[in-house]
Design a protein around this motif. Sequence first.
Motif, PDB file in Angstrom:
ATOM      1  N   MET A   1      32.768  56.213  80.493  1.00 37.95           N
ATOM      2  CA  MET A   1      32.390  57.619  80.163  1.00 37.95           C
ATOM      3  C   MET A   1      30.976  57.358  79.244  1.00 37.95           C
ATOM      4  SD  MET A   1      34.605  60.031  77.261  1.00 37.95           S
ATOM      5  CE  MET A   1      33.833  61.496  76.634  1.00 37.95           C
ATOM      6  N   ILE A   2      29.911  58.006  79.658  1.00 46.30           N
ATOM      7  CA  ILE A   2      28.795  58.392  79.074  1.00 46.30           C
ATOM      8  C   ILE A   2      28.839  59.213  77.746  1.00 46.30           C
ATOM      9  CG2 ILE A   2      26.210  58.572  79.029  1.00 46.30           C
ATOM     10  CD1 ILE A   2      26.464  57.812  82.006  1.00 46.30           C
ATOM     11  N   VAL A   3      28.279  58.897  76.485  1.00 45.68           N
ATOM     12  CA  VAL A   3      28.448  59.637  75.347  1.00 45.68           C
ATOM     13  C   VAL A   3      27.035  60.058  75.263  1.00 45.68           C
ATOM     14  CG1 VAL A   3      28.677  59.537  72.713  1.00 45.68           C
ATOM     15  CG2 VAL A   3      30.343  58.231  74.211  1.00 45.68           C
ATOM     16  N   GLU A   4      26.801  61.205  75.011  1.00 48.76           N
ATOM     17  CA  GLU A   4      25.296  62.038  74.753  1.00 48.76           C
ATOM     18  C   GLU A   4      24.825  61.424  73.570  1.00 48.76           C
ATOM     19  OE1 GLU A   4      25.523  66.192  74.450  1.00 48.76           O
ATOM     20  OE2 GLU A   4      26.899  66.257  76.272  1.00 48.76           O
ATOM     21  N   LYS A   5      23.435  61.217  73.566  1.00 45.94           N
ATOM     22  CA  LYS A   5      22.859  60.508  72.508  1.00 45.94           C
ATOM     23  C   LYS A   5      22.755  61.342  70.996  1.00 45.94           C
ATOM     24  CE  LYS A   5      19.214  57.914  74.943  1.00 45.94           C
ATOM     25  NZ  LYS A   5      17.726  57.717  75.245  1.00 45.94           N
ATOM     26  N   LYS A   7      25.432  62.801  70.170  1.00 49.26           N
ATOM     27  CA  LYS A   7      26.684  62.660  69.689  1.00 49.26           C
ATOM     28  C   LYS A   7      27.248  61.229  69.162  1.00 49.26           C
ATOM     29  CE  LYS A   7      29.057  66.422  72.076  1.00 49.26           C
ATOM     30  NZ  LYS A   7      29.971  66.705  73.035  1.00 49.26           N
ATOM     31  N   GLN A   8      26.034  60.370  69.559  1.00 46.00           N
ATOM     32  CA  GLN A   8      26.202  58.691  69.112  1.00 46.00           C
ATOM     33  C   GLN A   8      26.060  58.531  67.580  1.00 46.00           C
ATOM     34  OE1 GLN A   8      23.201  57.280  71.679  1.00 46.00           O
ATOM     35  NE2 GLN A   8      24.687  56.664  73.135  1.00 46.00           N
ATOM     36  N   TRP A  33      29.201  54.744  71.970  1.00 47.37           N
ATOM     37  CA  TRP A  33      29.273  55.497  70.858  1.00 47.37           C
ATOM     38  C   TRP A  33      28.507  55.432  69.730  1.00 47.37           C
ATOM     39  CZ3 TRP A  33      31.589  53.335  66.748  1.00 47.37           C
ATOM     40  CH2 TRP A  33      32.075  52.019  66.853  1.00 47.37           C
ATOM     41  N   VAL A  34      27.700  54.232  69.829  1.00 54.19           N
ATOM     42  CA  VAL A  34      26.738  53.889  68.741  1.00 54.19           C
ATOM     43  C   VAL A  34      25.317  54.079  69.467  1.00 54.19           C
ATOM     44  CG1 VAL A  34      28.283  52.603  67.757  1.00 54.19           C
ATOM     45  CG2 VAL A  34      26.694  51.591  68.968  1.00 54.19           C
ATOM     46  N   ASN A  35      24.505  54.292  68.436  1.00 54.27           N
ATOM     47  CA  ASN A  35      22.876  54.493  69.095  1.00 54.27           C
ATOM     48  C   ASN A  35      22.169  53.216  69.065  1.00 54.27           C
ATOM     49  OD1 ASN A  35      22.251  54.213  66.311  1.00 54.27           O
ATOM     50  ND2 ASN A  35      21.172  56.024  66.114  1.00 54.27           N
ATOM     51  N   GLU A  36      22.703  52.144  68.832  1.00 50.99           N
ATOM     52  CA  GLU A  36      21.941  50.961  69.038  1.00 50.99           C
ATOM     53  C   GLU A  36      23.015  49.897  69.212  1.00 50.99           C
ATOM     54  OE1 GLU A  36      18.099  49.186  67.117  1.00 50.99           O
ATOM     55  OE2 GLU A  36      19.491  49.126  65.737  1.00 50.99           O
ATOM     56  N   VAL A  37      22.663  49.123  70.261  1.00 47.79           N
ATOM     57  CA  VAL A  37      23.466  47.672  70.156  1.00 47.79           C
ATOM     58  C   VAL A  37      22.461  46.590  70.540  1.00 47.79           C
ATOM     59  CG1 VAL A  37      24.899  46.224  71.741  1.00 47.79           C
ATOM     60  CG2 VAL A  37      25.337  48.904  71.444  1.00 47.79           C
ATOM     61  N   LEU A  38      22.454  45.576  69.693  1.00 46.99           N
ATOM     62  CA  LEU A  38      21.594  44.379  69.542  1.00 46.99           C
ATOM     63  C   LEU A  38      22.262  42.987  70.311  1.00 46.99           C
ATOM     64  CD1 LEU A  38      19.495  44.961  66.174  1.00 46.99           C
ATOM     65  CD2 LEU A  38      19.169  45.957  68.573  1.00 46.99           C
ATOM     66  N   LYS A  98      37.820  52.968  67.120  1.00 45.68           N
ATOM     67  CA  LYS A  98      36.502  53.791  67.433  1.00 45.68           C
ATOM     68  C   LYS A  98      36.600  55.112  66.692  1.00 45.68           C
ATOM     69  CE  LYS A  98      35.523  56.098  70.899  1.00 45.68           C
ATOM     70  NZ  LYS A  98      35.272  56.451  72.379  1.00 45.68           N
ATOM     71  N   ILE A  99      37.671  55.917  66.828  1.00 42.18           N
ATOM     72  CA  ILE A  99      37.917  57.359  66.445  1.00 42.18           C
ATOM     73  C   ILE A  99      37.992  57.164  64.993  1.00 42.18           C
ATOM     74  CG2 ILE A  99      39.533  59.127  66.133  1.00 42.18           C
ATOM     75  CD1 ILE A  99      40.417  58.516  69.221  1.00 42.18           C
ATOM     76  N   GLU A 100      38.737  56.184  64.380  1.00 40.32           N
ATOM     77  CA  GLU A 100      38.621  55.977  62.950  1.00 40.32           C
ATOM     78  C   GLU A 100      37.256  55.906  62.256  1.00 40.32           C
ATOM     79  OE1 GLU A 100      41.194  53.560  59.429  1.00 40.32           O
ATOM     80  OE2 GLU A 100      41.226  52.814  61.463  1.00 40.32           O
ATOM     81  N   ILE A 101      36.447  55.048  62.904  1.00 39.52           N
ATOM     82  CA  ILE A 101      35.265  54.919  62.273  1.00 39.52           C
ATOM     83  C   ILE A 101      34.480  55.773  62.380  1.00 39.52           C
ATOM     84  CG2 ILE A 101      32.994  53.475  62.766  1.00 39.52           C
ATOM     85  CD1 ILE A 101      34.783  51.063  63.871  1.00 39.52           C
ATOM     86  N   ILE A 102      34.446  56.659  63.586  1.00 40.40           N
ATOM     87  CA  ILE A 102      33.608  57.787  63.583  1.00 40.40           C
ATOM     88  C   ILE A 102      34.089  58.780  62.748  1.00 40.40           C
ATOM     89  CG2 ILE A 102      33.243  60.039  65.265  1.00 40.40           C
ATOM     90  CD1 ILE A 102      33.593  57.913  67.509  1.00 40.40           C
ATOM     91  N   GLU A 103      35.399  58.961  62.515  1.00 39.52           N
ATOM     92  CA  GLU A 103      35.754  59.975  61.333  1.00 39.52           C
ATOM     93  C   GLU A 103      35.403  59.574  60.109  1.00 39.52           C
ATOM     94  OE1 GLU A 103      37.401  62.893  61.779  1.00 39.52           O
ATOM     95  OE2 GLU A 103      36.945  62.427  63.763  1.00 39.52           O
ATOM     96  N   LYS A 104      35.560  58.494  59.619  1.00 40.43           N
ATOM     97  CA  LYS A 104      34.931  57.895  58.521  1.00 40.43           C
ATOM     98  C   LYS A 104      33.297  58.199  58.183  1.00 40.43           C
ATOM     99  CE  LYS A 104      38.673  55.791  56.680  1.00 40.43           C
ATOM    100  NZ  LYS A 104      39.445  56.388  55.515  1.00 40.43           N
ATOM    101  N   PHE A 105      32.778  58.151  59.074  1.00 35.80           N
ATOM    102  CA  PHE A 105      31.330  58.371  58.988  1.00 35.80           C
ATOM    103  C   PHE A 105      31.084  59.688  59.119  1.00 35.80           C
ATOM    104  CE2 PHE A 105      30.546  54.018  59.864  1.00 35.80           C
ATOM    105  CZ  PHE A 105      29.327  53.605  59.450  1.00 35.80           C
ATOM    106  N   LYS A 106      32.015  60.632  59.538  1.00 34.77           N
ATOM    107  CA  LYS A 106      31.435  62.063  59.233  1.00 34.77           C
ATOM    108  C   LYS A 106      31.694  62.538  57.945  1.00 34.77           C
ATOM    109  CE  LYS A 106      33.293  63.528  63.740  1.00 34.77           C
ATOM    110  NZ  LYS A 106      34.517  64.462  64.632  1.00 34.77           N
ATOM    111  N   THR A 107      32.572  61.683  56.933  1.00 36.46           N
ATOM    112  CA  THR A 107      32.433  62.070  55.582  1.00 36.46           C
ATOM    113  C   THR A 107      31.488  61.612  54.456  1.00 36.46           C
ATOM    114  OG1 THR A 107      34.002  60.106  55.138  1.00 36.46           O
ATOM    115  CG2 THR A 107      35.096  62.166  56.018  1.00 36.46           C
ATOM    116  N   ASN A 108      30.293  60.931  55.345  1.00 39.85           N
ATOM    117  CA  ASN A 108      29.155  60.491  54.473  1.00 39.85           C
ATOM    118  C   ASN A 108      29.813  59.313  53.609  1.00 39.85           C
ATOM    119  OD1 ASN A 108      27.192  62.003  55.822  1.00 39.85           O
ATOM    120  ND2 ASN A 108      27.585  63.680  54.660  1.00 39.85           N
TER     121      ASN A 108
END
Length: 278
Positions: A1-5, A7-8, A33-38, A98-108
Motif C-alpha cells: 500500500m502506497i501512502v500519499e506524501k 500523509k507521511q 508512512w514516513v517521509n524519509e528513509v536513510l 506504526k499506528i501508535e507512533i502516528i497518533e503520538k505525533f498528531k498530538t505534537n
Amino acid sequence: MIVEKSKQLNLTITIIGHNNERHLRELLPTLNWVNEVLYLDCESEDDSIKVAQKNGAKVFKKKNDFNFYEKRNFINNKSKNEWVFFLDPDERVPENLKIEIIEKFKTNPTNNAFSLKRRNFFFAKFLAFGGFYPDVQTRIYQKSDAWFPKSYIHEKLAFKNKNAIRLENDLLHYSYHSIKQYFEKFNFYTSLEAKNLLEKKLSINAVNFLSYFFLKPLGAFFGHFFFKRGYKDGFSGFLAAFFSALNFPFRYAKLWELHEQKNSLERSKASDREEEAS
C-alpha cells in the motif's frame, strides 16, 4: 500500500546494514508512512544497495568496521527531520506500533524521545521471559538533543536532558532464525567485545580467567534461565540462556589472542630496533 506524501509522517528512519538484502526486501516496503528513509551500507557483497534504492531509501556508504557509533552519528546528521527513528535490518514495525507512533505525533509531543519494548525472535519463537523481554530500547528521538557516544557494542543514545515516553506496542526483532546464523553473529560480537576489553586494559590473569570462564557464565545462565524464568520459554529459552553464558569465555579467549598479537608485534619491533642499533 502506497501512502500519499501529504500523509507521511515527518520522521526519518535510519538503517545501517551489511549483506542484509533479504531483510531489507521485507522491511523497506513497510516504511512508506514516513517521509524519509536513510540506509547506510557497510560494504555489502549482495544486492542490499539495489534493494534500498528500489524502495526509495537514500543510500550512503561506509567501511565495514567496528565504529557503529560513528555510523549512527553520521547518518543521524544526514536526516532532514528533527525526529529520527533508528532501526536494524532484522527489525519490523508492526501495524499496531506504526499506528501508535502516528497518533503520538498528531498530538505534537513535548517529550524529546520515545522508548519501546522489543520482542526478540530466538530459534522458532518470540521470547517472553529470561530477561529477553521487554528489552526496552530508546529508538525515536529529537536529534538536536541526542547523540551516540563512543561504544563498540550495542550503541545507545545519550541525551542532554532526556524526557522519554514509553510506547505500548512492541517492536519485533527477528534476531536469530538458526544456530548457524547465531554463531555468525556470535563470532562478530565476541570479537567486538574482546576489542572493548582490550581498550579497557583488562589483564590476562588467573582472577579474570576464573571470572570469565566460570563465575560470569554461571551467573548469566542461572540469571536468565532460573531467576528471570527463561525456562518458561522452553528449549528456546534454554538456548538463549546457554549461549548468553557462552559469550564470556569466548570474548576472554579472543582478548588473550589480542594480547598475544600485541606482544608479538612489540617483540618484533624491539628486535628490529636492536638490529638497527647493531
